[in-house]
Design an enzyme around this catalytic site. Structure first.
Site, short mmCIF file in Angstrom:
data_model
loop_
_atom_site.label_atom_id
_atom_site.label_comp_id
_atom_site.label_asym_id
_atom_site.label_seq_id
_atom_site.Cartn_x
_atom_site.Cartn_y
_atom_site.Cartn_z
N GLU A 187 -8.92 -6.79 4.27
CA GLU A 187 -8.19 -7.89 3.62
C GLU A 187 -7.56 -8.83 4.64
O GLU A 187 -7.54 -10.05 4.44
CB GLU A 187 -7.16 -7.31 2.63
CG GLU A 187 -7.86 -6.76 1.37
CD GLU A 187 -7.05 -5.76 0.56
OE1 GLU A 187 -5.81 -5.71 0.71
OE2 GLU A 187 -7.66 -5.00 -0.21
N TYR A 206 0.79 -1.24 0.00
CA TYR A 206 0.00 0.00 0.00
C TYR A 206 0.82 1.29 0.00
O TYR A 206 0.51 2.22 -0.76
CB TYR A 206 -1.03 -0.02 1.13
CG TYR A 206 -2.24 -0.83 0.74
CD1 TYR A 206 -3.32 -0.24 0.09
CD2 TYR A 206 -2.28 -2.21 0.94
CE1 TYR A 206 -4.41 -0.99 -0.32
CE2 TYR A 206 -3.36 -2.97 0.54
CZ TYR A 206 -4.43 -2.35 -0.09
OH TYR A 206 -5.49 -3.10 -0.51
C1 HEM Z 1 -7.53 -4.43 -8.80
C2 HEM Z 1 -8.49 -0.41 -6.31
C3 HEM Z 1 -4.31 -0.85 -3.91
C4 HEM Z 1 -3.10 -4.54 -6.84
C5 HEM Z 1 -8.14 -3.32 -8.31
C6 HEM Z 1 -9.42 -2.84 -8.76
C7 HEM Z 1 -9.69 -1.72 -8.08
C8 HEM Z 1 -8.59 -1.46 -7.18
C9 HEM Z 1 -10.94 -0.87 -8.20
C10 HEM Z 1 -10.29 -3.51 -9.83
C11 HEM Z 1 -11.16 -4.50 -9.13
C12 HEM Z 1 -11.91 -5.40 -10.07
O1 HEM Z 1 -11.26 -6.13 -10.82
O2 HEM Z 1 -13.14 -5.36 -10.06
C13 HEM Z 1 -7.45 -0.17 -5.44
C14 HEM Z 1 -7.38 0.92 -4.50
C15 HEM Z 1 -6.19 0.79 -3.82
C16 HEM Z 1 -5.53 -0.38 -4.35
C17 HEM Z 1 -8.45 2.00 -4.34
C18 HEM Z 1 -5.60 1.67 -2.74
C19 HEM Z 1 -6.27 2.28 -1.82
C20 HEM Z 1 -3.61 -1.91 -4.49
C21 HEM Z 1 -2.31 -2.35 -4.07
C22 HEM Z 1 -1.96 -3.40 -4.90
C23 HEM Z 1 -3.06 -3.59 -5.83
C24 HEM Z 1 -1.51 -1.78 -2.92
C25 HEM Z 1 -0.70 -4.21 -4.81
C26 HEM Z 1 0.28 -4.18 -5.59
C27 HEM Z 1 -4.18 -4.79 -7.66
C28 HEM Z 1 -4.19 -5.77 -8.72
C29 HEM Z 1 -5.46 -5.75 -9.28
C30 HEM Z 1 -6.21 -4.76 -8.54
C31 HEM Z 1 -3.01 -6.64 -9.13
C32 HEM Z 1 -6.01 -6.63 -10.41
C33 HEM Z 1 -6.13 -5.93 -11.70
C34 HEM Z 1 -4.90 -6.00 -12.58
O3 HEM Z 1 -4.07 -6.89 -12.40
O4 HEM Z 1 -4.80 -5.18 -13.50
N1 HEM Z 1 -7.66 -2.47 -7.36
N2 HEM Z 1 -6.32 -0.94 -5.32
N3 HEM Z 1 -4.04 -2.68 -5.55
N4 HEM Z 1 -5.42 -4.20 -7.58
FE1 HEM Z 1 -5.89 -2.63 -6.39
#
Ligand code: HEM
Length: 401
Positions: free
Chosen positions: A137, A95
């Site tokens: 989480e 994060y």
């Molecule tokens: C997917 C928001 C932090 C890794 C997503 C999605 C959202 C989101 C809206 C799409 C969900 C879906 O597929 O329906 C956020 C927000 C964060 C945050 C608001 C911070 C407050 C993180 C962090 C990581 C991360 C710290 C770690 C590295 C991912 C990955 C995906 C994902 C790998 C899958 C989509 C992809 O691989 O392109 N997140 N996220 N996120 N998030 Fe986060």
């Protein structure tokens, strides 16, 4: 606790950021991934290029910022994202890294308006949002690990059977390499696979809905081969699974996750509507209800191009023959000469739905984006109450409105 001033500062800058939302997050990702290439093992590089992931993240950050003083109001959205993060094995230590680059991007877009005060406020707001995600989480990791047969992170599964279901869809039956018990799941849930592809520098994570009923000693996923049409490249992971992964090979996966699931509390009729490979979660729901001897009326509706790409036709036909409460309907948008037994209407619209399924049902749907928009529109026009409609997007969630 954020101060009233911080809250106001953040809320007042949301509109500006929302306007430049994609520019921010696209830039943010480029920087994040170039400074932290190890994250390329986690993020979906195909979605990056298509800009879908930046959009999903941007929307989530602004939604959260808008509700920064009342995050519980958007709990369903947070929960869905947290499910995805848990499935991807996202950890608390990720994060601050993401936060750092997001703040840099915000600063850039706001330009002169990015006073120290504004940046500080956004830093605090991000901290609060991240804290909420981390907490939710952590609970999910806890639940996953204490569940019978559950585990945290990746566990090796062996492909015990690979079955061609249509010209484009192939199933993989996955059994735990350690032969120990595996956690159950709700029909509609997915797993993440980690693919190590020869010649590719990074690992590739993908989610696939479980396509079989729960309660077995194995999981089944059914994957569409993305051949690459209309200038889109072929799917690197789906091609690998179809062409290279063989019976006996090992695939690391995370435990089942996701908030799309069959409501087992209800006895209302169930309408399962799928387009193309979107049938996988619906099949899991159908087979689960059949296994349980459910007395609900079930309508299994499937839209496909034609018989060649139509998967699980025989399985579903057989269920319909054996279980009197199950009715199936098939629509082909471009039938071939050899196709038969499909509804000549060709596509799903409101009139067709009205003449085919009861209004007082629960509706579940999944399929390509345009298909989902059309189904959603029809159900809205028919005034089906929102709480009776559930759907799943393959890929980052997009707004259906
Ligand atoms: C997917 C928001 C932090 C890794 C997503 C999605 C959202 C989101 C809206 C799409 C969900 C879906 O597929 O329906 C956020 C927000 C964060 C945050 C608001 C911070 C407050 C993180 C962090 C990581 C991360 C710290 C770690 C590295 C991912 C990955 C995906 C994902 C790998 C899958 C989509 C992809 O691989 O392109 N997140 N996220 N996120 N998030 Fe986060």
């Amino acid at each position: 606790e954020l101060s009233e001033k911080t809250i106001q500062t953040v809320k007042s800058t949301v509109p500006v950021l929302a306007e430049h939302g994609e520019a921010i997050t696209t830039h943010f990702y480029q920087r994040l991934l170039s400074d932290h290439p190890e994250l390329k093992n986690i993020f979906n590089m195909t979605n990056q290029m298509a800009g879908r992931q930046p959009r999903a993240l941007a929307n989530a950050v602004y939604a959260a910022a808008q509700y920064i003083d009342n995050l519980s109001a958007i709990e369903p959205v947070l929960n869905q994202i947290a499910e995805k993060h848990r499935s991807l094995n996202v950890k608390p230590e990720h994060y601050p890294i993401v936060g750092e680059y997001l703040l840099l991007a915000i600063k850039e877009v706001l330009g002169e308006a990015a006073t120290d005060e504004v940046i500080e406020a956004w830093g605090e707001a991000y901290g609060a949002i991240a804290h909420t995600f981390i907490k939710v989480e952590q609970e999910k990791y806890q639940n996953t690990s204490t569940q019978e047969g559950g585990w945290i992170g990746y566990r090796n599964f062996k492909v015990i059977k690979k079955v061609k279901e249509s010209d484009v869809i192939t199933s993989f039956y996955l059994e735990s390499e350690d032969r120990q018990s595996i956690s159950s799941f709700s029909p509609g849930q997915y797993i993440t696979i980690k693919a190590t592809i020869p010649g590719s520098e990074y690992t590739h994570l993908r989610q696939y809905s479980l396509s079989g009923a729960p309660g077995k000693s194995y999981y089944r996923i059914s994957v569409k081969r993305e051949d690459g049409e209309n200038g889109q490249p072929a799917g690197i992971v789906s091609s690998f699974l179809h062409q290279q992964l063989q019976e006996g090979d090992v695939l690391p996966i995370t435990a089942p996750a996701g908030d799309f699931s069959l409501n087992n509390e209800s006895s209302a009729p169930v309408v399962l509507i799928s387009g193309g490979v979107g049938l996988t979660p619906m099949l899991s729901m159908l087979m689960n209800m059949v296994d349980q001897g459910s007395e609900r009326d079930i309508y299994f509706i499937h839209a496909s191009h034609n018989g060649r790409v139509h998967a699980f036709k025989d399985d579903v036909d057989q269920v319909e023959k054996q279980v009197s409460s199950v009715q199936t309907k098939v629509l082909y948008s471009s039938p071939t000469d050899t196709d038969d037994g499909y509804d000549k209407h060709g596509h799903i619209d409101l009139d067709w739905l009205k003449s085919t399924v009861p209004h007082d049902a629960e509706f579940y749907f999944c399929g390509p984006e345009g298909f989902m928009r059309a189904v959603n529109r029809s159900l809205k026009d028919w005034e089906v109450p929102e709480e009776k409609v559930r759907y799943e997007f393959f890929g980052p969630e997009l707004s259906l409105n």
